[in-house]
Design a protein around this motif. Structure first.
Motif, PDB file in Angstrom:
ATOM      1  N   SER A  26       0.825  -1.214   0.000  1.00  0.00           N
ATOM      2  CA  SER A  26       0.000   0.000   0.000  1.00  0.00           C
ATOM      3  C   SER A  26       0.859   1.262   0.000  1.00  0.00           C
ATOM      4  CB  SER A  26      -0.942   0.007   1.198  1.00  0.00           C
ATOM      5  OG  SER A  26      -0.213   0.093   2.401  1.00  0.00           O
ATOM      6  N   LYS A  27       2.151   1.116   0.269  1.00  0.00           N
ATOM      7  CA  LYS A  27       3.056   2.269   0.279  1.00  0.00           C
ATOM      8  C   LYS A  27       3.875   2.385  -0.998  1.00  0.00           C
ATOM      9  CE  LYS A  27       3.380   2.311   5.250  1.00  0.00           C
ATOM     10  NZ  LYS A  27       4.244   2.331   6.415  1.00  0.00           N
ATOM     11  N   ILE A  28       3.612   1.513  -1.976  1.00  0.00           N
ATOM     12  CA  ILE A  28       4.370   1.523  -3.225  1.00  0.00           C
ATOM     13  C   ILE A  28       3.602   2.330  -4.262  1.00  0.00           C
ATOM     14  CG2 ILE A  28       5.527   0.132  -4.984  1.00  0.00           C
ATOM     15  CD1 ILE A  28       6.587  -0.425  -2.219  1.00  0.00           C
ATOM     16  N   TYR A  29       3.945   3.587  -4.379  1.00  0.00           N
ATOM     17  CA  TYR A  29       3.352   4.464  -5.384  1.00  0.00           C
ATOM     18  C   TYR A  29       4.320   5.605  -5.653  1.00  0.00           C
ATOM     19  CZ  TYR A  29       2.038   7.330  -1.328  1.00  0.00           C
ATOM     20  OH  TYR A  29       2.061   8.085  -0.181  1.00  0.00           O
ATOM     21  N   GLY A  30       4.059   6.352  -6.718  1.00  0.00           N
ATOM     22  CA  GLY A  30       4.918   7.486  -7.045  1.00  0.00           C
ATOM     23  C   GLY A  30       5.660   7.275  -8.348  1.00  0.00           C
ATOM     24  N   ASN A  31       6.851   7.858  -8.399  1.00  0.00           N
ATOM     25  CA  ASN A  31       7.689   7.781  -9.588  1.00  0.00           C
ATOM     26  C   ASN A  31       8.442   6.454  -9.581  1.00  0.00           C
ATOM     27  OD1 ASN A  31       6.930  10.360 -10.412  1.00  0.00           O
ATOM     28  ND2 ASN A  31       8.508  11.307  -9.152  1.00  0.00           N
ATOM     29  N   ILE A  32       8.216   5.651 -10.619  1.00  0.00           N
ATOM     30  CA  ILE A  32       8.774   4.304 -10.696  1.00  0.00           C
ATOM     31  C   ILE A  32       9.722   4.208 -11.878  1.00  0.00           C
ATOM     32  CG2 ILE A  32       8.229   1.852 -10.957  1.00  0.00           C
ATOM     33  CD1 ILE A  32       7.084   3.097  -8.377  1.00  0.00           C
ATOM     34  N   GLN A  33      10.913   3.683 -11.617  1.00  0.00           N
ATOM     35  CA  GLN A  33      11.871   3.423 -12.690  1.00  0.00           C
ATOM     36  C   GLN A  33      12.018   1.909 -12.828  1.00  0.00           C
ATOM     37  OE1 GLN A  33      15.858   4.881 -12.013  1.00  0.00           O
ATOM     38  NE2 GLN A  33      16.472   4.515 -14.124  1.00  0.00           N
ATOM     39  N   PHE A  34      11.860   1.402 -14.034  1.00  0.00           N
ATOM     40  CA  PHE A  34      12.037  -0.023 -14.293  1.00  0.00           C
ATOM     41  C   PHE A  34      13.500  -0.272 -14.634  1.00  0.00           C
ATOM     42  CE2 PHE A  34       7.528   0.639 -14.924  1.00  0.00           C
ATOM     43  CZ  PHE A  34       7.000  -0.411 -14.199  1.00  0.00           C
ATOM     44  N   VAL A  35      14.110  -1.215 -13.925  1.00  0.00           N
ATOM     45  CA  VAL A  35      15.535  -1.483 -14.076  1.00  0.00           C
ATOM     46  C   VAL A  35      15.764  -2.974 -14.320  1.00  0.00           C
ATOM     47  CG1 VAL A  35      16.223   0.474 -12.639  1.00  0.00           C
ATOM     48  CG2 VAL A  35      15.835  -1.761 -11.570  1.00  0.00           C
ATOM     49  N   PHE A  38      19.758  -4.290  -9.559  1.00  0.00           N
ATOM     50  CA  PHE A  38      19.740  -3.505  -8.327  1.00  0.00           C
ATOM     51  C   PHE A  38      18.396  -2.819  -8.062  1.00  0.00           C
ATOM     52  CE2 PHE A  38      24.157  -3.421  -9.953  1.00  0.00           C
ATOM     53  CZ  PHE A  38      24.729  -4.224  -8.978  1.00  0.00           C
ATOM     54  N   PRO A  39      17.309  -3.602  -8.093  1.00  0.00           N
ATOM     55  CA  PRO A  39      15.996  -2.999  -7.835  1.00  0.00           C
ATOM     56  C   PRO A  39      15.736  -2.854  -6.338  1.00  0.00           C
ATOM     57  CG  PRO A  39      15.738  -5.330  -8.146  1.00  0.00           C
ATOM     58  CD  PRO A  39      17.206  -5.027  -8.384  1.00  0.00           C
ATOM     59  N   ASP A  40      14.761  -2.004  -6.009  1.00  0.00           N
ATOM     60  CA  ASP A  40      14.249  -1.969  -4.645  1.00  0.00           C
ATOM     61  C   ASP A  40      13.329  -3.173  -4.420  1.00  0.00           C
ATOM     62  OD1 ASP A  40      15.506   0.489  -3.980  1.00  0.00           O
ATOM     63  OD2 ASP A  40      13.907   1.574  -5.028  1.00  0.00           O
ATOM     64  N   TYR A  41      12.555  -3.505  -5.458  1.00  0.00           N
ATOM     65  CA  TYR A  41      11.630  -4.636  -5.386  1.00  0.00           C
ATOM     66  C   TYR A  41      11.632  -5.394  -6.699  1.00  0.00           C
ATOM     67  CZ  TYR A  41       9.766  -2.211  -1.335  1.00  0.00           C
ATOM     68  OH  TYR A  41       9.634  -1.590  -0.129  1.00  0.00           O
ATOM     69  N   ASP A  71      12.561   8.090 -15.848  1.00  0.00           N
ATOM     70  CA  ASP A  71      13.917   7.635 -16.114  1.00  0.00           C
ATOM     71  C   ASP A  71      14.914   8.148 -15.076  1.00  0.00           C
ATOM     72  OD1 ASP A  71      13.257   6.187 -18.414  1.00  0.00           O
ATOM     73  OD2 ASP A  71      13.339   8.001 -19.652  1.00  0.00           O
ATOM     74  N   HIS A  72      14.546   9.202 -14.343  1.00  0.00           N
ATOM     75  CA  HIS A  72      15.440   9.809 -13.365  1.00  0.00           C
ATOM     76  C   HIS A  72      14.686  10.112 -12.075  1.00  0.00           C
ATOM     77  CE1 HIS A  72      18.343  10.284 -16.585  1.00  0.00           C
ATOM     78  NE2 HIS A  72      17.416  10.870 -17.313  1.00  0.00           N
ATOM     79  N   TYR A  73      15.403  10.074 -10.975  1.00  0.00           N
ATOM     80  CA  TYR A  73      14.887  10.422  -9.653  1.00  0.00           C
ATOM     81  C   TYR A  73      13.631   9.632  -9.269  1.00  0.00           C
ATOM     82  CZ  TYR A  73      18.020  14.240 -10.786  1.00  0.00           C
ATOM     83  OH  TYR A  73      19.100  14.972 -11.192  1.00  0.00           O
ATOM     84  N   PRO A  74      13.715   8.306  -9.287  1.00  0.00           N
ATOM     85  CA  PRO A  74      12.542   7.502  -8.930  1.00  0.00           C
ATOM     86  C   PRO A  74      12.340   7.441  -7.416  1.00  0.00           C
ATOM     87  CG  PRO A  74      14.390   6.071  -9.309  1.00  0.00           C
ATOM     88  CD  PRO A  74      14.859   7.475  -9.656  1.00  0.00           C
ATOM     89  N   ASP A  75      11.114   7.179  -7.029  1.00  0.00           N
ATOM     90  CA  ASP A  75      10.828   6.851  -5.634  1.00  0.00           C
ATOM     91  C   ASP A  75      11.195   5.391  -5.373  1.00  0.00           C
ATOM     92  OD1 ASP A  75       9.744   9.403  -5.009  1.00  0.00           O
ATOM     93  OD2 ASP A  75       7.856   8.819  -5.952  1.00  0.00           O
ATOM     94  N   TYR A  76      10.946   4.539  -6.369  1.00  0.00           N
ATOM     95  CA  TYR A  76      11.257   3.110  -6.276  1.00  0.00           C
ATOM     96  C   TYR A  76      11.804   2.620  -7.603  1.00  0.00           C
ATOM     97  CZ  TYR A  76       8.325   3.267  -2.137  1.00  0.00           C
ATOM     98  OH  TYR A  76       7.790   3.585  -0.923  1.00  0.00           O
TER      99      TYR A  76
END
Length: 99
Positions: A26-35, A38-41, A71-76
């Motif tokens: 429920s806390k996963i929202y915002g600016n997302i970068q797909f990588v 080395f992901p957060d999740y 592409d830059h400055y993601p939250d996750y």
């Protein structure tokens, strides 16, 4: 007796492994970068019974499940995987959020 000990050990290992990977989606929202590394999740995309319903948005990704791809400055940082995800998602057009 030995079989009971082994079964208990395996059961407790399974419990601890599943408890360690639980994520408050429920806390996963915002600016997302797909990588690719080395992901957060690590996330698996499914068609039914997801942990989180995700709506792709262009503006105001300010609540659970609203993701704006950047592409830059993601939250996750998110990596899409087929095996061993931290949680599963389903893309939706309406009503994003955790189940």
């Amino acid at each position: 007796m030995f079989k009971v000990v082994i079964a208990s050990l395996l059961l407790s290992c399974t419990f601890w492994a599943s408890a360690a990977t639980s994520v408050d989606v429920s806390k996963i929202y915002g600016n997302i970068q797909f990588v690719d590394s080395f992901p957060d999740y690590k996330v698996k995309v499914v068609d039914s019974y997801p942990d989180l319903k995700v709506q792709r948005v262009d503006h105001y990704p300010d609540s659970a499940g609203k993701w704006k791809t950047v592409d830059h400055y993601p939250d996750y940082k998110i990596q899409i995987v087929d095996h061993y995800p931290d949680f599963t998602i389903q893309y939706v057009d309406h009503y994003p959020g955790a189940n």
